[in-house]
Every structure is written in C-alpha cells, then in structure tokens.
Design an enzyme around this catalytic site. Structure first.
Site, PDB file in Angstrom:
ATOM      1  CG  LEU A   6      -2.832   2.342   4.058  1.00  0.00           C
ATOM      2  CD1 LEU A   6      -3.562   1.102   4.526  1.00  0.00           C
ATOM      3  CD2 LEU A   6      -2.884   2.423   2.539  1.00  0.00           C
ATOM      4  CB  ALA A   7      -4.493   7.509   7.940  1.00  0.00           C
TER       5      ALA A   7
ATOM      6  CG  HIS B 165       0.165 -10.284  14.904  1.00  0.00           C
ATOM      7  ND1 HIS B 165       0.345 -11.587  14.536  1.00  0.00           N
ATOM      8  CD2 HIS B 165      -0.665  -9.743  13.987  1.00  0.00           C
ATOM      9  CE1 HIS B 165      -0.353 -11.818  13.424  1.00  0.00           C
ATOM     10  NE2 HIS B 165      -0.977 -10.708  13.074  1.00  0.00           N
TER      11      HIS B 165
ATOM     12  CB  SER C 205       0.184 -12.494   6.978  1.00  0.00           C
ATOM     13  OG  SER C 205      -1.215 -12.401   6.912  1.00  0.00           O
TER      14      SER C 205
ATOM     15  NE  ARG D  64      -4.271  -9.766  14.156  1.00  0.00           N
ATOM     16  CZ  ARG D  64      -4.008  -8.809  13.290  1.00  0.00           C
ATOM     17  NH1 ARG D  64      -3.817  -7.581  13.699  1.00  0.00           N
ATOM     18  NH2 ARG D  64      -3.954  -9.093  12.008  1.00  0.00           N
TER      19      ARG D  64
HETATM   20  C1  LIG Z   1       3.974  -6.003   9.706  1.00  0.00           C
HETATM   21  C2  LIG Z   1       2.587  -5.443   9.780  1.00  0.00           C
HETATM   22  C3  LIG Z   1       1.562  -6.042   9.063  1.00  0.00           C
HETATM   23  C4  LIG Z   1       0.275  -5.520   9.106  1.00  0.00           C
HETATM   24  N1  LIG Z   1      -0.700  -6.139   8.395  1.00  0.00           N
HETATM   25  C5  LIG Z   1      -1.952  -5.618   8.413  1.00  0.00           C
HETATM   26  C6  LIG Z   1      -2.978  -6.206   7.633  1.00  0.00           C
HETATM   27  O1  LIG Z   1      -2.774  -7.184   6.939  1.00  0.00           O
HETATM   28  N2  LIG Z   1      -4.201  -5.650   7.662  1.00  0.00           N
HETATM   29  C7  LIG Z   1      -4.473  -4.554   8.414  1.00  0.00           C
HETATM   30  O2  LIG Z   1      -5.596  -4.072   8.376  1.00  0.00           O
HETATM   31  N3  LIG Z   1      -3.507  -3.957   9.147  1.00  0.00           N
HETATM   32  C8  LIG Z   1      -2.260  -4.474   9.166  1.00  0.00           C
HETATM   33  N4  LIG Z   1      -1.282  -3.871   9.926  1.00  0.00           N
HETATM   34  C9  LIG Z   1      -1.562  -2.619  10.615  1.00  0.00           C
HETATM   35  C10 LIG Z   1      -1.524  -1.476   9.635  1.00  0.00           C
HETATM   36  O3  LIG Z   1      -0.513  -1.687   8.680  1.00  0.00           O
HETATM   37  C11 LIG Z   1      -1.261  -0.129  10.278  1.00  0.00           C
HETATM   38  O4  LIG Z   1      -2.055   0.024  11.394  1.00  0.00           O
HETATM   39  C12 LIG Z   1      -1.590   0.995   9.328  1.00  0.00           C
HETATM   40  O5  LIG Z   1      -0.949   0.791   8.097  1.00  0.00           O
HETATM   41  C13 LIG Z   1      -1.216   2.344   9.891  1.00  0.00           C
HETATM   42  O6  LIG Z   1      -1.412   3.315   8.900  1.00  0.00           O
HETATM   43  P1  LIG Z   1      -1.287   4.849   9.245  1.00  0.00           P
HETATM   44  O7  LIG Z   1      -1.583   5.555   7.968  1.00  0.00           O
HETATM   45  O8  LIG Z   1      -2.132   5.168  10.403  1.00  0.00           O
HETATM   46  O9  LIG Z   1       0.224   5.082   9.692  1.00  0.00           O
HETATM   47  P2  LIG Z   1       1.633   4.662   9.064  1.00  0.00           P
HETATM   48  O10 LIG Z   1       1.506   3.852   7.843  1.00  0.00           O
HETATM   49  O11 LIG Z   1       2.413   4.133  10.196  1.00  0.00           O
HETATM   50  O12 LIG Z   1       2.255   6.023   8.583  1.00  0.00           O
HETATM   51  C14 LIG Z   1       2.769   6.956   9.456  1.00  0.00           C
HETATM   52  C15 LIG Z   1       3.250   8.117   8.649  1.00  0.00           C
HETATM   53  O13 LIG Z   1       3.524   9.192   9.518  1.00  0.00           O
HETATM   54  C16 LIG Z   1       4.810   9.689   9.292  1.00  0.00           C
HETATM   55  N5  LIG Z   1       5.316  10.145  10.576  1.00  0.00           N
HETATM   56  C17 LIG Z   1       5.336   9.475  11.753  1.00  0.00           C
HETATM   57  N6  LIG Z   1       5.876  10.228  12.714  1.00  0.00           N
HETATM   58  C18 LIG Z   1       6.209  11.399  12.143  1.00  0.00           C
HETATM   59  C19 LIG Z   1       6.834  12.577  12.614  1.00  0.00           C
HETATM   60  N7  LIG Z   1       7.201  12.712  13.884  1.00  0.00           N
HETATM   61  N8  LIG Z   1       7.057  13.573  11.726  1.00  0.00           N
HETATM   62  C20 LIG Z   1       6.689  13.456  10.419  1.00  0.00           C
HETATM   63  N9  LIG Z   1       6.090  12.367   9.937  1.00  0.00           N
HETATM   64  C21 LIG Z   1       5.857  11.355  10.783  1.00  0.00           C
HETATM   65  C22 LIG Z   1       5.590   8.558   8.706  1.00  0.00           C
HETATM   66  O14 LIG Z   1       6.650   9.063   7.928  1.00  0.00           O
HETATM   67  C23 LIG Z   1       4.529   7.896   7.854  1.00  0.00           C
HETATM   68  O15 LIG Z   1       4.430   8.543   6.619  1.00  0.00           O
HETATM   69  C24 LIG Z   1       0.012  -4.389   9.888  1.00  0.00           C
HETATM   70  C25 LIG Z   1       1.036  -3.802  10.609  1.00  0.00           C
HETATM   71  C26 LIG Z   1       2.308  -4.342  10.588  1.00  0.00           C
HETATM   72  C27 LIG Z   1       3.357  -3.750  11.438  1.00  0.00           C
END
Ligand SMILES: Cc1cc2nc3c(=O)[nH]c(=O)nc-3n(C[C@H](O)[C@H](O)[C@H](O)COP(=O)(O)OP(=O)(O)OC[C@H]3O[C@@H](n4cnc5c(N)ncnc54)[C@H](O)[C@@H]3O)c2cc1C
Ligand code: SF4
Ligand code: FES
Lengths: 637, 260
Positions: free
Chosen positions: A43-44, A266, A284, A330
């Site tokens: 997402l970020a 969690h 969830s 949590r």
């Molecule tokens: C099962 C589950 C359910 C969840 N449910 C919720 C919810 O209902 N509501 C809520 O708010 N949050 C929820 N969360 C938390 C939330 O999903 C995450 O904190 C959030 O999506 C993280 O987003 P992000 O963009 O920071 O990273 P991520 O989505 O983890 O993306 C990381 C990205 O970085 C890339 N990357 C990583 N390391 C490297 C590397 N070394 N080299 C190149 N690329 C790399 C990956 O390929 C990926 O594209 C949940 C988490 C889990 C595990």
C-alpha cells in the site's frame, strides 16, 4: 547524534497545514528532472509511486514478487479506519488521534498521529474514486464496523479482503503510470544494499531474482516501503518473503532503527499444529465484533466446546474488561490468552488455544448474516483445520503479526540518512508500542498518497544534489560487498539449511522476546542468538549458484539478516526497563497484571545507530512529549 | 489438531515433478519420494519437506512461486494431477491440504503452461502479461487528490456486491492454464466487470474494454470458445457471467465508436 523530528510549531490542528505551506515546492517543469526510487509495492510503495509519478517525477519502482499486485498488503483482511463519522456515533479526527495515541500506550509522536487522523478521510474518498468496492448498506452508502481499542464504528471494509481491494486500487493507479511511462517497474528484484554518495541516499543495489545478476540503480532520493519484520519469529502471519533485509541494509549505512522491540502479537490466529508449519494464518480481528472469546473454567477440560455448559465457561475478556469486552486492544487480548493457557485452561491438542465462539451471534442474527460478514474467513478456517466454525467454536491463539518498530523517521518521513524516506510498516512512526486494528492500511496509504508527495518535494527543492551514475565508486563498492556476501553463503557448504536456522531463531524470539519478556530471559536470548549466528556462518548449507533463479539463496540472505536483527531487537527490549503496549516485561506490571509504563524514564523513542560488525550499537533517544493527550494508565475496563 | 473426524495421519507419496532449468533448457519429469507427510500439512509445506531434504543432499530444490500462503496473493499455482491448483474446488495450491491425498498416491506436478506465460524455472512461470493487460486500461483514471466525498455517490448494495465478486480475482493464471485455448478471458472480464458495474468506472468503460481485449490479443492469449474450464478451476470462483458482461460491454463500445 541529535535526533530532530522537525515537527512544525503551532497548535496540533494546524501543524500539517502550516508545514505544507512552508515546504519548498519543486517547479512543475523541474519535477521530471528528478528520479525517485521506490522499493516496495505494498500500500505504501504503490500509492507513493503512483502519486509521485502523477506529479511528474520519474519513478523507478521495485518489488520482490513477479507483480506489484502481490505485495504482502494484499493479505490484510479486516479493514481500514477513518474519522468520517458516517455513523454519527461521536467519531472525530480528535477521537481517532486520541484512540491511536492511547492504543499505542503513549509511545508515539503526537504530531504524526494527528496528521494521520487528519488525512484518514481523504484516503476513503480516494479509494472509492478508484473503484474500490467497499461494503455498503442497503441505501447504497458505505458500511462500517468496529475494531479493537475503539468504541466507535469507523472501520471501512471490503468483505474480509480489504487489503486486497485497497492494494488493487493502488496497483491500478500505479499501472496507469507505468502505461504512461512515468514509472519504470522492476519486479523480481531483491534490494540488498543502499548506496550513499556525499552522505546522501542515492541508489540501491539489487539482485535480479530471475538471472541472479547484481544490478545498480541511481536516483535523487530513495524511498523504502518494504514492510515489517514480523518474520523474525519465523512463524508469523506475514508473507513468506517479508523481510528485514532492505531496512537492515539502510541501518548498516547509518539509518537509525527505532523501537525494534515493539512487535505486535495478534490475538486471533489459527493455532500452531505441527513443526513442519511454515506460516500462521490470521483470523481477522473483525471476528471479535461477533465472536465471544472463552475457555473452560476447569483446567484440562477435554469436552467438545458445544458440550460445555454456559456456567462452566469463562468469558474472560468480557468479565475482566466490561466496557470493551472482546474488543480490547490486541496486546491486551493476546496477553490474556497466554495467561489462560499458562493456567492450564487452554484448549485443543496442544493446550495453546482459546475458543472464539459464534454460537450466540448465529442465534441472534442468523447464519446468513454471519456468512455475509465473515464467510470467506470461515471457509479459510475450515480449509485449514477441517472444522466447521458454524457448528463448533473456532480455536485461536496469538501469533506474530505486525511490527510497530522500524526505521526512525522525522515528520517528513525522512530517516537519519538524508534523502532516504521510509513509509508504511517499514517506519516506526505512528503506532507507538501497539497498533490498533485497521490502522496499518490507513497509515500506509496516508504515507504514500498524502504525505510523501509533499515532503519529498521540500527535500528535493532545498537540497543540492550532484549528478550521479551507477559508475560511481560507491556503487561499485556496494556491489562487491553484496557479491562477496553471496559467495560466502554459497561456499559455506555446512550441514543445516537456512530455514532450519530461521526456525530456531523464531523459537528463541517467541520464547524470550514474544508476548511476555523478562530480563533473565532476554539475556539468555542474546547469548543463544549469538551462538546461532556463529553457527550459521560456519554451518549453513545453501544450494545452487548465484547466477540463476535460486530461492534457496534468496532465503539464506534474509535469514542471515534476521539473525543480526534479532540481536538488536533483544538489546532494545533489554534497554527498555518498563512495560508498554506490545513490550511486556514481567518485571513491570500493575497489580492487575497490566503493562506498567515508566513515563519518567522511558517516554522516548529508542533509536539505534549501527557502529560496525561486532560492535554494540549506540542508543539515541527522541524524547516524547504529550501536550494534547493526558498520559494515563491505559484502562479498558 | 482437528476435533472433527479427520485426525492427523502420516502418508507417503510419490511425486512426479516437472524440472526445467530455464526457459531455453529442456525439461523433464523427475520422481521424488515424499515421506512421513502429515495430512494437516498444506501442499506447499509438503514440497518444503522434500526441498529441505534435497538441499541437504546437495541437490537442486524444486522452484515454485508462493508468498502469502493463504490464498490471496495469487503467487502460487501449479497443475496437480492435471488440474490447476489441484483437486479441491475454490482453493489455491497453498490452501490445498494433504488430507485430500491418500497414502501411496502418485502426484504429478507441472507448471501453468501457456504461450503467454514463459517458463522461468521448474514450476515458476512469468505472468507479467497480466500486468500488461491491466496497464492497458484496468483502472479509473483519477489522480491522487481532488476527488469527491466517498458517500457522494451511493451505490446499490447489490451492484457493489457484484463488483466485489468480480474484484476478488487474484491474478493467479489458473484460468489460462486450464483453458484449451489459453485464453485470459476470465481474468480480463473480472476487471472489466468490476469497473463497469460501478458508476466510477462507467466514464471509461468503452475504451477500457477495447484496450484491454486488444492487449490480451497482443500478449498471445487465445480466444474464448466457451469451454468453461476456467470457471471450474478458478480458486476464487469467478463466474463466467463476467465474460458475458465483457462481451456486452464490448459490443456496446463498438456501437459507440461507430456513432462517431
Ligand atoms: C494477515 C494480515 C492481515 C492484516 N490485516 C490488516 C487489516 O485488516 N487492517 C490493517 O490496517 N492492517 C492489517 N494488516 C497489516 C497491514 O497489512 C500491513 O502492515 C501493511 O499492508 C504493510 O504495507 P506496506 O506497504 O508497508 O508493506 P508490504 O505490503 O509488506 O509491502 C512490502 C513491499 O516491499 C517489497 N520488498 C520487501 N523487501 C524488499 C527487498 N529487500 N527488495 C525489494 N523489494 C522488497 C515487497 O516486494 C513488497 O512489494 C494485516 C497484516 C497481515 C499480515
Ligand atoms: S479469474 Fe480466477 S483463475 Fe483467473 S486469474 Fe483470476 S482468480 Fe486466477
Ligand atoms: S501463496 Fe498466495 S495465493 Fe497461494
């Protein structure tokens, strides 16, 4: 080092407005002269890539998976918070801010959290405009539900697949920019090092996972959106490729790592069932809206849940916390589950599980309504456990899920390395010592859509940047360091697989640095990790060669970073001689066994600075001051 | 673990796995033993066990894509005993459990094959053609910021539900692998439908459907001849009603462009 959070002055309500006005702007025609690297397409990262490209910057975006749409964010189930107050139940920006600071047990930076609450509403607007199919009421307006730690209904959702739908929204915006040639996409790339020149972040070194080539990319600024490090516990709800390596490489280059010991366990996951297990599955938290958590009153009661009469059940959360009941935050829910199991009241074959029961909800609302709300989660549960949760109570147990700690960032989301910005779960910024449900999605999208597009402009407009290419010596030395690490891994030729080391590390972290910690245990953990690290160097076995598609090698590199990182996490837990949120040190608890903070001595962010291999890291403290919420003992009674 | 009747058992299997070093190398089926496999394991955990052994023996572990292991990222997938994602309906490979196999079974595991999905290694294929199709129009053209309040446009619950049904596609490619023509029609129709059902997506509906279908052809996917294999194998049970909707949208778009 002086940690300056660069929080603007003035009342909290107008800080962000004031700051946006004061930030220097990059002239629209000049934006295309700047190249920005974004690592990560969760997402970020996806939202940042799309938004920056729309503004006119040249963006290079990287991810590990074969498509940006598969980032770990896709797995988020429950929902996303916003202070819309569509339900007219008393929500407001201030309340979301307050709940988040309190939920985080007063260990987050007020100004950041306030800004998060302020932009939360526009996130929902943005996602709806993209065509995200959020759940709706019969009248056609958006539906909401409640999550832990809140008494209002502010969570927006798309069945049990909210993360998927939000990510596909961001991915579609990103895809549009790829088509417009504003974003260059590099999939199946693993970031192995951050490259600095003249003290600023100017590029990355990656391994091309298809052919094993080491590649360098340069830019004017680097954004890490690489997610959390929950896999340090081996078993977690994170995706298999989730790692700390990208963040850790930045840490080794001088980015401070903040609060690594703040991890979230969690409460509602499917319990562990065997030592071959590779990951844990979350159920969830939204289930706690309708499911009731209980254990048998009598320890060792082996009857089926449906055969245990009401009078012999202990709905311990409802009894202990009458005002929040099953919806306590949590950390509180997890710790209570552990406590019940430690008292011998756990259920299931291992005794490490509690019931989450929908019997009353089904009786009240009918199976149809429950199926509509949670159908896919129930199906998933049944597929994994072979039990039907419509007929018998679910069994759940806590699991590693989210990491509040991460690279330290200031108000602009810039790390202690100039030009290195960190977004989403990879930074430490908004959740203090415990994150509330449905707030990670909110934070990831806030960072990417609405914060970085402004703050990075301020940096680029106000910084002198020399032209750079990947021929620069700093790239060459990074490349050779990375190659030599790979050579070492491949040539060790020991007797244990990387996965085996990872599993052992996970057990150490879970036992000594998990839901409950104590000083003796943490010291044991430290020496165990050091030994394991030593053994890894001598005894790891990695198959294949470097110049090929080699998943075993990828994984070994990640495990090696997790081993070093585990040590840092334990150091941090030892240094924080208090309990707060997810960091529960048994030596610091109230009479009612709740976390006892020490605001006098630990109201700070612990930011660790790397000093070189084998040398202890140095701790810097960013003091936290609370001017808009009153520090209090958290109570959910 | 289970309190139902399916208590954990251990089984032994013979695996016949497609091994191929790279896109231009020759591939062949190799045989492996999978021993002491708990019926509570997932299919991928079973391969993990085989791979750990291979690594220790100095062999080359079987490459396969996977990430979330909970049926949502769309990364995993292989043809198991002739069926994409294996024998269970509405289930991704990572969510397939070994209780669906019996002691002594032989299990044939092959990659998702299609002209449009180039093989990377063993069971890993390149599905970037799907991304190309989305880039051709699988979005609503809005920039960040300046959008109306989320509740400004009410959307009937029924429509929102249908859009969500289509939006659940995980982009795994099983539909392509199971189609005799290697058509990507189910995948494309899911995105076209989601956006065509929602008011936000209507404005661009005609160009979207034309561009996405054109890109599908460019990427060497075949035509849809109503075989319905895709629907049967789709782990997210995406309905071929979406293909009908795509066809209607396509015709509508053609009429519109003729009017000009
Ligand atoms: C099962 C589950 C359910 C969840 N449910 C919720 C919810 O209902 N509501 C809520 O708010 N949050 C929820 N969360 C938390 C939330 O999903 C995450 O904190 C959030 O999506 C993280 O987003 P992000 O963009 O920071 O990273 P991520 O989505 O983890 O993306 C990381 C990205 O970085 C890339 N990357 C990583 N390391 C490297 C590397 N070394 N080299 C190149 N690329 C790399 C990956 O390929 C990926 O594209 C949940 C988490 C889990 C595990
Ligand atoms: S339509 Fe079904 S089979 Fe095809 S990619 Fe989507 S989820 Fe996979
Ligand atoms: S690994 Fe994500 S869907 Fe199977």
């Amino acid at each position: 080092m002086q940690l300056d959070a660069n929080v603007p002055g003035g009342p909290i309500e107008s800080k962000w407005d004031k700051h946006r006005f004061e930030l220097k702007l990059v002239n629209p025609a000049n934006k295309r002269k700047f190249t920005i690297i974004v690592v990560g397409t969760g997402l970020a990262g996806a939202s940042a890539s799309a938004s920056l490209a729309e503004l006119g910057y040249q963006v290079k975006t990287f991810c590990i998976q074969d498509s940006p749409r598969r980032a770990h964010s896709i797995a988020a189930q429950g929902g996303i918070n916003a202070a819309k107050n569509y339900q007219n139940d008393g929500d407001s920006i201030r309340r979301l801010f307050y709940d988040t600071v309190k939920g985080g047990d007063f260990r987050s930076r007020e100004a950041n959290v306030y800004r998060l609450a302020q932009v939360s509403n526009t996130i929902i607007d943005q996602c709806v405009a993209q065509g995200v199919p959020f759940a709706r009421e019969y009248g056609g307006l958006l539906a909401n539900r409640s999550f832990g730690g809140a008494q209002v209904s502010r969570t927006f959702y798309a069945r049990g697949q909210t993360g998927q739908q939000l990510l596909l929204g961001a991915y579609s915006a990103l895809s549009r920019q790829v088509a417009l040639k504003k974003v260059q996409l590099y999939t199946r790339r693993d970031m192995l090092d951050l490259v600095m020149a003249d003290g600023k972040a100017r590029g990355i070194v990656v391994r091309n996972l298809i052919n094993g080539e080491i590649e360098s990319y340069s830019a004017d600024a680097v954004i890490l959106a690489t997610g959390g490090y929950g896999n340090v516990f081996y078993l977690s709800t994170n995706a298999m490729a989730s790692n700390v390596s990208a963040s850790f490489s930045a840490y080794k280059k001088g980015a401070c790592f903040a609060n690594p010991c703040f991890t979230q366990i969690h409460p509602t996951c499917i319990p562990v069932h065997g030592d071959y297990q590779s990951k844990l599955t979350l159920m969830s938290e939204s289930l706690r809206n309708d499911g009731r958590v209980w254990v048998p009153k009598k320890p060792g009661d082996k009857r089926k849940p449906e055969d245990i009469p009401e009078s012999e059940r202990d709905y311990y959360l409802e009894n202990k916390y009458p005002s929040f009941g099953n919806l306590v935050p949590r950390d509180v829910a997890s710790r209570n589950a552990k406590e019940q199991c430690d008292q011998g009241k756990g259920v299931g074959e291992t005794g490490y599980a509690v019931y989450l029961d929908f019997k009353d909800a089904i009786k009240r609302d009918g199976q149809d309504v429950i199926m509509r709300k949670y159908g896919n989660l129930f199906d998933m549960y049944q597929r994994i456990t072979d039990d039907d949760p419509y007929k018998t109570a679910m069994m759940i147990y806590p699991a590693s899920h989210y990491t509040m700690g991460g690279l330290w960032v200031d108000y602009n989301l810039m790390s202690t390395i100039e030009g290195l910005f960190v977004l989403g779960e990879a930074n430490f910024s908004d959740h203090g010592a415990n994150r509330l449900g449905a707030s990670a999605l909110m934070q990831g999208l806030a960072d990417g859509y609405f914060i970085i597009p402004y703050t990075i402009g301020g940096y680029l407009a106000g910084t002198k940047l020399n032209a750079i290419s990947t021929d620069h010596a700093d790239f060459k030395s990074s490349e050779s360091a990375v190659k030599s690490k790979i050579r070492t891994l491949l040539s060790t030729n020991g007797k244990r697989t990387a996965n085996d080391f990872h599993r052992e590390l996970g057990t150490i972290m879970w036992d000594y640095c998990g839901m409950a910690r104590n000083n003796d245990g943490l010291k044991i953990a430290l020496s165990k990790i050091q030994n394991l690290k030593g053994e890894f160097v001598e005894n790891v076995k990695v198959s294949g060669i470097d110049k090929e598609f080699n998943q075993n090698l990828e994984n070994a590199g990640r495990v090696s970073d997790f081993l070093s990182f585990g040590e840092l996490m334990v150091e941090d837990a030892l240094a924080r001689q208090e309990s707060c949120g997810g960091h529960f040190n048994e030596g610091f608890q109230t009479e009612e066994n709740e976390a006892r903070r020490d605001d006098e001595n630990f109201s700070h962010v612990a930011a660790w600075a790397y000093q070189g291999e084998g040398k202890p890291p140095v701790l810097h403290k960013e003091p936290l001051s609370f001017e808009n919420v009153k520090l209090s003992q958290r109570s959910y009674k | 673990m289970s309190t139902g009747d399916g208590m954990e058992k251990k089984i032994n299997l013979t695996l016949k796995v497609w091994r191929q070093k790279g896109p231009d190398k020759k591939g062949k089926i190799e045989t492996y033993r999978a021993e002491d496999i708990s019926t509570d394991m997932s299919f991928l955990e079973m391969i993990d066990v085989v791979n750990e052994k291979l690594v220790l023996e100095g062999g080359d572990p079987i490459s396969f894509d996977h990430d979330c292991r909970e049926g949502i990222c769309g990364m995993c997938g292989a043809v198991v005993n002739g069926r994409a994602h294996g024998p269970s309906k509405g289930t991704t490979l990572c969510q397939l459990h070994m209780r669906h196999f019996s002691d002594g079974d032989t299990v044939v595991i092959e990659p998702f094959r299609s002209r449009a999905f180039k093989l990377v290694k063993d069971l890993v294929v390149d599905r970037s053609a799907f991304d190309k199709i989305i880039q051709a129009g699988g979005y609503v053209s809005v920039n960040t910021g300046g959008v109306p309040d989320a509740n400004a446009i009410p959307i009937p619950q029924e429509k929102a539900d249908l859009a969500m049904d289509a939006a659940q596609c995980i982009g795994c490619g099983a539909c392509v692998a199971s189609c005799p023509n290697a058509s990507a029609m189910l995948f494309v129709s899911a995105k076209v439908s989601q956006l065509a059902l929602l008011p936000q997506g209507r404005a661009e509906a005609p160009t979207r459907v034309i561009n996405m279908v054109k890109e599908m052809d460019n990427q060497l996917f075949g035509n849809c001849s109503n075989e319905r294999e895709c629907e049967a194998e789709c782990p997210k049970s995406i309905s071929i009603v979406n293909i009908a909707r795509l066809n209607r949208e396509f015709i509508k778009a053609g009429l519109l462009s003729n009017e000009k």
